[in-house]
Design a protein around this motif. Structure first.
Motif, PDB file in Angstrom:
ATOM      1  N   GLY A 196      71.003  74.674  39.972  1.00  0.00           N
ATOM      2  CA  GLY A 196      72.423  74.960  39.838  1.00  0.00           C
ATOM      3  C   GLY A 196      73.099  75.367  41.132  1.00  0.00           C
ATOM      4  N   LYS A 197      72.467  75.110  42.244  1.00  0.00           N
ATOM      5  CA  LYS A 197      73.012  75.527  43.536  1.00  0.00           C
ATOM      6  C   LYS A 197      73.817  74.434  44.236  1.00  0.00           C
ATOM      7  N   ILE A 198      73.748  73.197  43.731  1.00  0.00           N
ATOM      8  CA  ILE A 198      74.503  72.099  44.330  1.00  0.00           C
ATOM      9  C   ILE A 198      75.194  71.321  43.222  1.00  0.00           C
ATOM     10  N   LEU A 199      76.480  71.100  43.398  1.00  0.00           N
ATOM     11  CA  LEU A 199      77.273  70.294  42.482  1.00  0.00           C
ATOM     12  C   LEU A 199      77.641  69.007  43.204  1.00  0.00           C
ATOM     13  N   TYR A 200      77.308  67.877  42.607  1.00  0.00           N
ATOM     14  CA  TYR A 200      77.639  66.584  43.187  1.00  0.00           C
ATOM     15  C   TYR A 200      78.965  66.127  42.582  1.00  0.00           C
ATOM     16  N   VAL A 201      79.927  65.846  43.468  1.00  0.00           N
ATOM     17  CA  VAL A 201      81.284  65.511  43.058  1.00  0.00           C
ATOM     18  C   VAL A 201      81.665  64.148  43.625  1.00  0.00           C
ATOM     19  N   HIS A 202      82.231  63.289  42.775  1.00  0.00           N
ATOM     20  CA  HIS A 202      82.808  62.040  43.257  1.00  0.00           C
ATOM     21  C   HIS A 202      84.293  62.288  43.469  1.00  0.00           C
ATOM     22  N   ALA A 203      84.770  61.985  44.666  1.00  0.00           N
ATOM     23  CA  ALA A 203      86.180  62.166  44.990  1.00  0.00           C
ATOM     24  C   ALA A 203      86.796  60.822  45.362  1.00  0.00           C
ATOM     25  N   LEU A 204      88.019  60.620  44.950  1.00  0.00           N
ATOM     26  CA  LEU A 204      88.727  59.364  45.169  1.00  0.00           C
ATOM     27  C   LEU A 204      88.958  59.075  46.643  1.00  0.00           C
ATOM     28  N   ASP A 205      89.317  60.098  47.404  1.00  0.00           N
ATOM     29  CA  ASP A 205      89.642  59.887  48.813  1.00  0.00           C
ATOM     30  C   ASP A 205      89.081  61.033  49.648  1.00  0.00           C
ATOM     31  N   VAL A 206      88.049  60.726  50.424  1.00  0.00           N
ATOM     32  CA  VAL A 206      87.393  61.744  51.249  1.00  0.00           C
ATOM     33  C   VAL A 206      87.528  61.349  52.713  1.00  0.00           C
ATOM     34  N   ARG A 207      88.426  62.021  53.388  1.00  0.00           N
ATOM     35  CA  ARG A 207      88.591  61.795  54.834  1.00  0.00           C
ATOM     36  C   ARG A 207      87.690  62.744  55.611  1.00  0.00           C
ATOM     37  N   ASP A 208      87.458  63.933  55.034  1.00  0.00           N
ATOM     38  CA  ASP A 208      86.625  64.948  55.665  1.00  0.00           C
ATOM     39  C   ASP A 208      85.818  65.650  54.577  1.00  0.00           C
ATOM     40  N   GLU A 209      84.519  65.404  54.566  1.00  0.00           N
ATOM     41  CA  GLU A 209      83.642  65.966  53.533  1.00  0.00           C
ATOM     42  C   GLU A 209      83.690  67.494  53.518  1.00  0.00           C
TER      43      GLU A 209
END
Length: 116
Positions: free
Chosen positions: A81-94
């Motif tokens: 539970g220490k990392i959440l994986y997220v899909h983002a529509l627009d990632v210019r800077d992680e």
């Protein structure tokens, strides 16, 4: 880890609700603009967001807040539970995406849980 009282936690819940509404409105505008743009210029990505939450409920709450915000969705959490994986529509800077989630949703969920 400093514990806080009921009133502090209730206030944190109200602030978190206001933050979510703001993020909901702003991200809805961005997604709508993207959907209606003549030329779509997005950079979708999957981002690993390290979490400092102490309960599974807190992790689930942050994951749901992320998923309810247009343009992002929670995909998975690590076993611990220490990392959440997220899909983002627009990632210019992680790093900016990680910082935005940690300084809005995670910070205030921690306060609702009673951490200062």
């Amino acid at each position: 880890m400093k514990r806080t009282g009921f009133l502090s936690r209730a206030w944190a819940a109200l602030v978190l609700a206001a933050i979510f509404i703001r993020e909901l409105i702003l991200s809805s505008i961005v997604v709508a603009r993207t959907a209606f743009a003549r030329e779509i210029d997005v950079m979708p990505a999957i981002v690993a967001v390290p979490l400092d939450l102490r309960t599974d409920m807190g992790v689930a709450f942050v994951a749901n807040l992320v998923s309810l915000t247009p343009g992002t969705t929670s995909l998975h959490t690590s076993e611990d539970g220490k990392i959440l994986y997220v899909h983002a529509l627009d990632v210019r800077d992680e790093a900016e995406v990680v910082s935005a989630i940690k300084t809005t949703f995670e910070k205030w969920v921690r306060r609702v849980e009673g951490e200062a």
